[in-house]
Design a protein around this motif. Structure first.
Motif, mmCIF file in Angstrom:
data_model
loop_
_atom_site.group_PDB
_atom_site.id
_atom_site.type_symbol
_atom_site.label_atom_id
_atom_site.label_comp_id
_atom_site.label_asym_id
_atom_site.label_seq_id
_atom_site.Cartn_x
_atom_site.Cartn_y
_atom_site.Cartn_z
ATOM 1 N N HIS A 117 -4.817 -16.615 9.116
ATOM 2 C CA HIS A 117 -4.305 -16.784 10.483
ATOM 3 C C HIS A 117 -2.774 -16.816 10.487
ATOM 4 N N VAL A 118 -2.188 -15.814 9.866
ATOM 5 C CA VAL A 118 -0.733 -15.699 9.771
ATOM 6 C C VAL A 118 -0.186 -15.024 11.019
ATOM 7 N N ASP A 119 0.898 -15.527 11.560
ATOM 8 C CA ASP A 119 1.575 -14.866 12.664
ATOM 9 C C ASP A 119 2.296 -13.620 12.153
ATOM 10 N N ALA A 120 2.370 -12.597 13.003
ATOM 11 C CA ALA A 120 3.044 -11.365 12.607
ATOM 12 C C ALA A 120 4.490 -11.633 12.188
ATOM 13 N N ALA A 121 5.139 -12.566 12.860
ATOM 14 C CA ALA A 121 6.537 -12.858 12.549
ATOM 15 C C ALA A 121 6.717 -13.395 11.134
ATOM 16 N N ASP A 122 5.667 -13.999 10.587
ATOM 17 C CA ASP A 122 5.744 -14.588 9.243
ATOM 18 C C ASP A 122 4.997 -13.766 8.195
ATOM 19 N N ALA A 123 4.441 -12.637 8.597
ATOM 20 C CA ALA A 123 3.522 -11.914 7.717
ATOM 21 C C ALA A 123 4.178 -11.439 6.430
ATOM 22 N N LEU A 124 5.408 -10.950 6.499
ATOM 23 C CA LEU A 124 6.038 -10.389 5.306
ATOM 24 C C LEU A 124 6.353 -11.460 4.261
ATOM 25 N N ASP A 125 6.342 -12.719 4.651
ATOM 26 C CA ASP A 125 6.528 -13.806 3.672
ATOM 27 C C ASP A 125 5.362 -13.894 2.704
ATOM 28 N N HIS A 126 4.258 -13.231 3.030
ATOM 29 C CA HIS A 126 3.045 -13.290 2.207
ATOM 30 C C HIS A 126 2.858 -12.024 1.361
ATOM 31 N N VAL A 127 3.853 -11.159 1.356
ATOM 32 C CA VAL A 127 3.758 -9.893 0.628
ATOM 33 C C VAL A 127 4.458 -10.009 -0.718
ATOM 34 N N PHE A 128 3.758 -9.585 -1.786
ATOM 35 C CA PHE A 128 4.388 -9.499 -3.104
ATOM 36 C C PHE A 128 5.138 -8.185 -3.259
ATOM 37 N N GLY A 129 4.540 -7.106 -2.783
ATOM 38 C CA GLY A 129 5.199 -5.815 -2.940
ATOM 39 C C GLY A 129 4.387 -4.690 -2.330
ATOM 40 N N TYR A 130 4.801 -3.463 -2.684
ATOM 41 C CA TYR A 130 4.222 -2.261 -2.081
ATOM 42 C C TYR A 130 3.928 -1.228 -3.164
ATOM 43 N N THR A 131 2.935 -0.381 -2.888
ATOM 44 C CA THR A 131 2.557 0.661 -3.834
ATOM 45 C C THR A 131 1.996 1.851 -3.065
ATOM 46 N N CYS A 132 1.725 2.925 -3.780
ATOM 47 C CA CYS A 132 1.078 4.102 -3.196
ATOM 48 C C CYS A 132 -0.432 3.984 -3.375
ATOM 49 N N VAL A 133 -1.158 4.354 -2.337
ATOM 50 C CA VAL A 133 -2.629 4.316 -2.381
ATOM 51 C C VAL A 133 -3.173 5.619 -1.821
ATOM 52 N N LEU A 134 -4.132 6.206 -2.524
ATOM 53 C CA LEU A 134 -4.900 7.324 -1.995
ATOM 54 C C LEU A 134 -6.298 6.812 -1.645
ATOM 55 N N ASP A 135 -6.646 6.948 -0.376
ATOM 56 C CA ASP A 135 -7.959 6.517 0.108
ATOM 57 C C ASP A 135 -8.836 7.765 0.206
ATOM 58 N N ILE A 136 -9.529 8.084 -0.885
ATOM 59 C CA ILE A 136 -10.361 9.293 -0.933
ATOM 60 C C ILE A 136 -11.644 9.044 -0.144
#
Length: 288
Positions: free
Chosen positions: A143-162
């Motif tokens: 139940h995270v608010d959008a304004a605080d959402a990025l505080d819960h991110v470790f990082g980013y990567t590329c994903v292929l959804d086959i």
């Protein structure tokens, strides 16, 4: 910082043309288990916070000589965002979008890494590539608010959804083994202050099929985390695939898929159809 798994599960920091082996520094000497050393590091960071990292004096492996693996070989959850670009909604002639459909789950056993092959399951059913930005959760989120959402991110990567274009539920059509290539590494969140402003391009055998900017997402990364965390608790190491733009298309034996996301990386995998069978021969098929 860019963190990768390489050479049988070692954890490395990408430093120019080299991988610096930080396995012992970040996860110790124990066996990390099937989820991998990077997953363990993400869980530890969530509990204890990130410690300063000194790369001096550590073993360096030329990046060109390393065998890169999926940075998260067995995420706790892989969450997909269906119809999260308006142009994809139009090309597939959908009447609904993520706002109506919600999210779906993919099997974590579907993960492969850079340089591996997507295995086509059927000879007579279309299987498509879908290039997407992947969000890696770093802190438990509910139940995270959008304004605080990025505080819960470790990082980013590329994903292929086959995806197989057949009649089954999304989670079935997208969960075949090899259907979630991830990589080539994870870029920590501090290097990407705004994930909703990244160029994305996906090529198949040299031809560009998909080109977009994540600014065109219907649910941006913040909103997507907020919505998903209102449905299910997100744990460190979970991966959210944020959705694909227009340009999905059929894959054939021998194809090469390249997904390139600005400031994140370039993921390349092959396609192998030698084990594909007719759809009517799938296990569980029954006459009506």
């Amino acid at each position: 910082m860019r963190l990768a798994l390489f050479n049988d599960g070692r954890l490395g920091v990408v430093d120019g043309d080299y991988l610096v082996d930080v396995t012992e520094q970040l996860v110790g000497t124990g066996t990390p288990g099937p989820a991998g050393a990077l997953h363990r590091h993400i869980e530890t960071t969530a509990c204890e916070g990130a410690a300063p990292l000194d790369l001096s004096g550590l073993t360096r492996v030329p990046l060109a000589e390393a065998v890169l693996e999926a940075p998260l070989p067995r995420p706790g959850k892989i969450i997909g965002a269906p119809v999260n670009y308006l142009d994809h909604k139009a090309e597939m002639e959908y009447t609904t979008s993520i706002a109506d459909l919600g999210v779906f789950l993919k099997a974590n056993s579907s993960v492969i890494g850079p340089g591996q092959d997507v295995l086509l399951p059927y000879t007579d059913k279309r299987t498509d590539q879908e290039g997407e930005l992947g969000v890696v959760i770093g802190r438990t989120a509910t139940h995270v608010d959008a304004a605080d959402a990025l505080d819960h991110v470790f990082g980013y990567t590329c994903v292929l959804d086959i995806t197989v274009r057949s009649g089954e539920d999304r989670s079935t059509r997208k969960s075949f083994d090899t259907f979630t290539p991830i990589g080539p590494w994870i870029v920590t969140a501090d290097e990407i202050p705004d994930p909703d402003c990244l160029n994305l391009r996906c090529d198949v055998s040299g031809g560009t099929r998909q080109r977009t900017n994540t600014a065109d997402l219907i649910f941006g990364v913040r909103e997507l985390i907020a919505y998903t965390s209102s449905v299910m608790t997100l744990h460190p190491g979970d991966v959210i695939a944020t959705g694909t733009p227009a340009g999905v298309g059929p894959l054939s034996h021998g194809d090469t898929i390249v997904l390139d996301i600005e400031r994140v990386g370039r993921l390349e995998v092959g396609v192998d159809g030698t084990l594909a069978v007719p759809y009517a021969r799938r296990p569980g098929r029954r006459a009506r």
